[in-house]
Design a protein around this motif. Structure first.
Motif, PDB file in Angstrom:
ATOM      1  N   ILE A 244       0.865  -1.107  -0.016  1.00 18.42           N
ATOM      2  CA  ILE A 244       0.097   0.189   0.138  1.00 18.42           C
ATOM      3  C   ILE A 244       0.843   1.103  -0.142  1.00 18.42           C
ATOM      4  O   ILE A 244       1.666   1.554   0.872  1.00 18.42           O
ATOM      5  CB  ILE A 244      -0.802  -0.065   1.203  1.00 18.42           C
ATOM      6  N   PRO A 245       0.791   2.106  -0.955  1.00 24.22           N
ATOM      7  CA  PRO A 245       1.432   3.345  -1.025  1.00 24.22           C
ATOM      8  C   PRO A 245       1.176   4.243   0.024  1.00 24.22           C
ATOM      9  O   PRO A 245      -0.092   4.434  -0.046  1.00 24.22           O
ATOM     10  CB  PRO A 245       1.325   3.748  -2.471  1.00 24.22           C
ATOM     11  N   VAL A 246       1.997   4.953   0.807  1.00 29.30           N
ATOM     12  CA  VAL A 246       1.449   5.867   1.845  1.00 29.30           C
ATOM     13  C   VAL A 246       2.163   7.112   1.229  1.00 29.30           C
ATOM     14  O   VAL A 246       3.502   7.130   1.217  1.00 29.30           O
ATOM     15  CB  VAL A 246       1.762   5.500   3.077  1.00 29.30           C
ATOM     16  N   TYR A 247       1.409   8.348   0.964  1.00 29.14           N
ATOM     17  CA  TYR A 247       2.174   9.650   0.485  1.00 29.14           C
ATOM     18  C   TYR A 247       2.341  10.666   1.519  1.00 29.14           C
ATOM     19  O   TYR A 247       1.273  10.940   2.505  1.00 29.14           O
ATOM     20  CB  TYR A 247       1.193  10.173  -0.447  1.00 29.14           C
ATOM     21  N   ILE A 248       3.325  11.205   1.639  1.00 26.17           N
ATOM     22  CA  ILE A 248       3.667  12.304   2.589  1.00 26.17           C
ATOM     23  C   ILE A 248       3.954  13.347   1.445  1.00 26.17           C
ATOM     24  O   ILE A 248       4.760  13.194   0.439  1.00 26.17           O
ATOM     25  CB  ILE A 248       4.591  12.140   3.578  1.00 26.17           C
ATOM     26  N   GLU A 249       3.526  14.463   1.656  1.00 31.25           N
ATOM     27  CA  GLU A 249       3.610  15.775   0.838  1.00 31.25           C
ATOM     28  C   GLU A 249       4.950  16.348   0.992  1.00 31.25           C
ATOM     29  O   GLU A 249       5.111  17.109   1.932  1.00 31.25           O
ATOM     30  CB  GLU A 249       2.594  16.696   0.927  1.00 31.25           C
ATOM     31  N   GLY A 250       5.549  16.345   0.031  1.00 27.84           N
ATOM     32  CA  GLY A 250       6.929  17.503  -0.016  1.00 27.84           C
ATOM     33  C   GLY A 250       6.493  19.032  -0.342  1.00 27.84           C
ATOM     34  O   GLY A 250       6.229  19.069  -1.747  1.00 27.84           O
TER      35      GLY A 250
END
Length: 400
Positions: A139-145
């Protein structure tokens, strides 16, 4: 016949670049003067000494199978490269050579992830990261740059995203699509979180040799013995030596992971292309001047084209420190020209201005576009001039 595809393939997100690429090709076939800025590869040929080595290897009969993890001679060349560039020491059983860095990443996720395992992916991201994670059941988990932080993520963001299911985090420096570079201090702080939480670091360093100005590429693996043990480094000769079509990439790190990747490769690809491996040996053992010449050419293009791009109304851009991409925010330019989103702006740019760029929606940031400066300076200047004219003429019509 009714064909029922596997669920893993159904879950894939179609590439957002396909529609633009197909439309650009259609216009070119109709005789339109389309300038494409979507290239993800250097516009230089592979250096001559590498071509010569490939031909020599074939003439000497090196056209048979090799070990699944790559020729020992190539592994030794890679080990020497690590020692020279990062003062990192690896053993032969800590290196696997594969059919390009993309396939090495795919193999890594296949041996690493079980269903439901999470991989943290900073945005903007290279388009294949989340799809490869999903193909492995992850599962991809995204954090925002954030743009105001040069698209780089912070240790606090990483810590908040970690759960009991987190298996790894991907760090791409220099980055595709932004061209930004993490400093040693930034990497060490991120690495500290990974050590505390015991999550693997996947460090994609494919653009390592393309760094500009006073900036310097740092591998997170070189910052401490503990971080080296926690990191799988992904690299290859595609971007550094203009060898995209040769398909040679590699991973370096924990021998248990490398052995598992080797076992999987033995049942999938058998081995990387033999001729390409001999070419890669020459790439690393031969003169590095062509690499530096190409780097200087990219830096010159960037220095000229960046100011022209940010002079366009409604466009802002974080200046890249590496790779060969510009990743401007064009949300305001889209609004000025009457388009409800950047994807529509990109499509109009192709049809009306005959400039093909990649929408940022494919990289997880819909307000941006990616422009490659891996093309001639003449074409770059012409393309940016067309974009400028498109924005100013359209905005004057919309606002009158």
């Amino acid at each position: 016949m009714v064909v029922e595809l596997a669920n893993r393939v159904k879950a894939l997100t179609p590439s957002t670049t396909l529609a633009i690429t197909a439309k650009a090709k259609e216009l070119k076939e109709q005789g339109e003067d389309v300038i494409g800025l979507g290239a993800g590869e250097p516009d230089f040929n592979t250096p001559q000494h590498i071509l010569d080595a490939a031909l020599q290897s074939m003439n000497e009969g090196h056209t048979k199978y090799t070990p699944s993890a790559g020729l020992p001679a190539l592994k030794k060349a890679i080990i020497k490269k690590f020692e020279t560039d990062q003062e990192l020491t690896y053993k032969l059983n800590e290196i696997i050579v594969g059919n390009g860095a993309k396939h090495v990443l795919y193999t890594l996720f296949q041996v690493l992830l079980n269903d439901g395992d999470e991989v943290i992916i900073p945005t903007p991201y290279w388009v294949s990261y989340p799809e490869q994670v999903k193909l492995a059941g992850g599962i991809p988990v995204y954090i925002e740059g954030l743009e105001q932080n040069q698209f780089k993520v912070t240790p606090d963001q990483l810590k908040r995203a970690i759960t009991k299911n987190t298996k790894a985090v991907i760090i791409n420096s220099p980055s595709n699509p932004t061209g930004v570079l993490y400093t040693a201090d930034e990497l060490f702080a991120i690495g500290k979180v990974c050590l505390e939480e015991n999550i693997l670091i996947v460090s994609d360093e494919i653009y390592e040799k393309l760094v500009y100005g006073e900036n310097k590429h740092i591998s997170i693996a070189q910052l401490s013995p503990e971080l080296k043990e926690q990191t799988i480094v992904i690299n290859g000769v595609s971007k550094s030596h203009s060898m995209t079509g040769w398909r040679i990439g590699y991973a370096a790190g924990n021998k248990v992971i490398i052995e598992a990747m080797t076992n999987l490769a033995s049942h999938s690809t058998s081995n990387p292309t033999t001729t390409a491996q001999y070419a890669a040996i020459a790439a690393y053992n031969g003169s590095q001047q062509p690499v530096e010449d190409m780097r200087q050419a990219f830096e010159e293009r960037l220095s000229i084209i960046f100011d022209k791009l940010v002079a366009i109304p409604g466009i802002t851009c974080v200046k890249p420190q590496g790779a060969f991409y510009l990743y401007p925010n064009v949300k305001k330019a889209a609004e000025l020209t009457g388009y409800h989103n950047v994807d529509a702006f990109v499509e109009a740019l192709l049809v009306d201005a005959k400039v093909a760029v990649i929408p940022g929606s494919g990289f997880g940031t819909p307000d941006n576009i990616r422009l490659s400066y891996a093309t001639s300076l003449e074409l770059l200047e012409k393309a940016v001039e067309r974009i400028h004219q498109f924005v100013t003429s359209k905005s004057s019509i919309v606002n009158n």
